[in-house]
Design an enzyme around this catalytic site. Structure first.
Site, PDB file in Angstrom:
ATOM      1  N   ASN A  19       0.877  -1.175   0.000  1.00  0.00           N
ATOM      2  CA  ASN A  19       0.000   0.000   0.000  1.00  0.00           C
ATOM      3  C   ASN A  19       0.914   1.225   0.000  1.00  0.00           C
ATOM      4  OD1 ASN A  19       0.426   1.140   2.730  1.00  0.00           O
ATOM      5  ND2 ASN A  19      -0.523  -0.742   3.474  1.00  0.00           N
ATOM      6  N   ASN A  69      -7.969  -7.769   9.795  1.00  0.00           N
ATOM      7  CA  ASN A  69      -7.952  -8.476   8.507  1.00  0.00           C
ATOM      8  C   ASN A  69      -7.922  -9.993   8.638  1.00  0.00           C
ATOM      9  OD1 ASN A  69      -5.797  -5.849   7.673  1.00  0.00           O
ATOM     10  ND2 ASN A  69      -7.844  -6.040   6.833  1.00  0.00           N
ATOM     11  N   HIS A 164      -8.442   0.059   2.541  1.00  0.00           N
ATOM     12  CA  HIS A 164      -9.424  -0.745   3.287  1.00  0.00           C
ATOM     13  C   HIS A 164     -10.528   0.217   3.732  1.00  0.00           C
ATOM     14  CE1 HIS A 164      -6.387  -4.050   4.640  1.00  0.00           C
ATOM     15  NE2 HIS A 164      -7.248  -4.603   3.805  1.00  0.00           N
ATOM     16  N   CYS A 260      -7.438  -1.214  12.930  1.00  0.00           N
ATOM     17  CA  CYS A 260      -6.814  -2.373  12.254  1.00  0.00           C
ATOM     18  C   CYS A 260      -6.151  -3.326  13.224  1.00  0.00           C
ATOM     19  CB  CYS A 260      -5.681  -1.955  11.336  1.00  0.00           C
ATOM     20  SG  CYS A 260      -5.987  -0.668  10.224  1.00  0.00           S
TER      21      CYS A 260
HETATM   22  N1  ARG Z   1       0.239  -3.357   5.951  1.00  0.00           N
HETATM   23  C1  ARG Z   1      -1.090  -3.848   6.037  1.00  0.00           C
HETATM   24  C2  ARG Z   1      -1.666  -4.086   4.648  1.00  0.00           C
HETATM   25  O1  ARG Z   1      -1.374  -3.325   3.767  1.00  0.00           O
HETATM   26  C3  ARG Z   1      -1.931  -2.897   6.835  1.00  0.00           C
HETATM   27  C4  ARG Z   1      -3.317  -3.405   7.095  1.00  0.00           C
HETATM   28  C5  ARG Z   1      -4.184  -2.433   7.837  1.00  0.00           C
HETATM   29  N2  ARG Z   1      -5.436  -3.022   8.143  1.00  0.00           N
HETATM   30  C6  ARG Z   1      -6.632  -2.437   8.014  1.00  0.00           C
HETATM   31  N3  ARG Z   1      -7.665  -3.092   8.436  1.00  0.00           N
HETATM   32  N4  ARG Z   1      -6.777  -1.261   7.489  1.00  0.00           N
HETATM   33  O2  ARG Z   1      -2.406  -4.997   4.410  1.00  0.00           O
END
Ligand code: ARG
Length: 266
Positions: A19, A69, A164, A260
């Site tokens: 990301n 997640n 997200h 998160c």
């Molecule tokens: N580095 C993780 C990813 O890119 C961060 C996830 C953050 N989680 C969230 N529910 N926004 O997947």
């Protein structure tokens, strides 16, 4: 009482870039990350009275800390995520095992479809919203809607920084919503304004959206959010919420913050 699944940041770090927040050149300060995580957990346990369940951290799975997640829990059913990126697909078996061990009926989604759990599906008791395009596939929502007998409104995520749904959309216990309108297209914004009355919606200013103001945990009249979001806090205070700002910049280096780092188990 709220039960939350969390995972200690023993092996947290930025080890790949999936990301726009993640840059291998911007490494995590491990000690600071651990202390920020512990502060967050202290607030959740002591101030909000949450019960924390711990998923054991695994070397080589740096994003396992982001338990939002791991999947989506509805009653005794856990829908295990199927990540878009191979880097995170290695988490699936571990989370699935945890749900199974803890007595959940584990549901998986059709092999071809991606779904990133409570990071992309959240809502109010009577209506849920599902983020798609960046991570989850829109095709999962009709399946989940039928399975759980809930209306799910799909929202396309159009800004890669808000990949997200929980990075730009935060339903609160009193029916209010914090959100960042620019993360959605016109249809999405319209769907949101149609369902959530004006006075219950707060459009977070962009300077606070990029500080992850929407990535907040709400339990009862308490809201835990990253620090540096004074305008959002003022609005929450006017609505009668008690706010708990926490420094979480080490996790923002990976594109995540308070919400998160937790998964609601009930
Ligand atoms: N580095 C993780 C990813 O890119 C961060 C996830 C953050 N989680 C969230 N529910 N926004 O997947």
């Amino acid at each position: 009482m709220s039960r939350l699944l969390v995972c200690p940041p023993d092996f947290f770090g930025v080890e790949y870039e999936i990301n726009p927040w993640m840059r291998l050149s911007n490494q995590v300060d491990h000690k600071r990350a651990v202390s920020q995580w512990q502060t967050l957990m202290g607030i959740l346990e002591q101030d909000l009275g949450a019960v924390l369940e711990r998923l054991s951290p695994i070397p080589g799975l740096p994003d396992l800390v982001f338990t939002a997640n791991a999947g989506l829990v509805v009653g005794r059913t856990a829908v295990v995520s199927h990540f878009r990126y191979p880097e995170r697909q290695r988490e699936e078996a571990h989370s699935g095992h945890w749900f199974h061990e803890h007595g959940y009926d584990v549901m998986t989604i059709d092999a071809g479809l991606h779904f990133e759990g409570a990071g992309d599906l959240l809502g109010f008791p009577n209506v849920w919203f599902g983020g798609y395009r960046q991570r989850s596939d829109v095709g999962v929502y009709p399946i989940l809607s039928e399975r759980f007998h809930r209306e799910i409104i799909p929202l396309e995520l159009v800004d890669s920084r808000f990949y997200h749904l929980d990075t730009c959309f935060c339903p609160l216990s009193g029916g209010e919503l914090l959100y960042f309108p620019d993360a959605f297209d016109g249809n999405g914004r319209q769907a949101i304004t149609k369902r959530i009355p004006d006075e219950l919606r707060f459009a977070v200013p962009s300077g606070e959206a990029v500080t992850f103001a929407c990535n907040a945990v709400c339990i009862g009249n308490h809201v835990v959010l990253p620090d540096g979001c004074p305008t959002t806090q003022d609005w929450l205070h006017r609505r009668g919420y008690i706010t708990h700002p926490v420094q979480l910049d080490e996790f923002i280096k990976s594109g995540g913050a308070a919400k998160c780092l937790t998964l609601a188990l009930d």
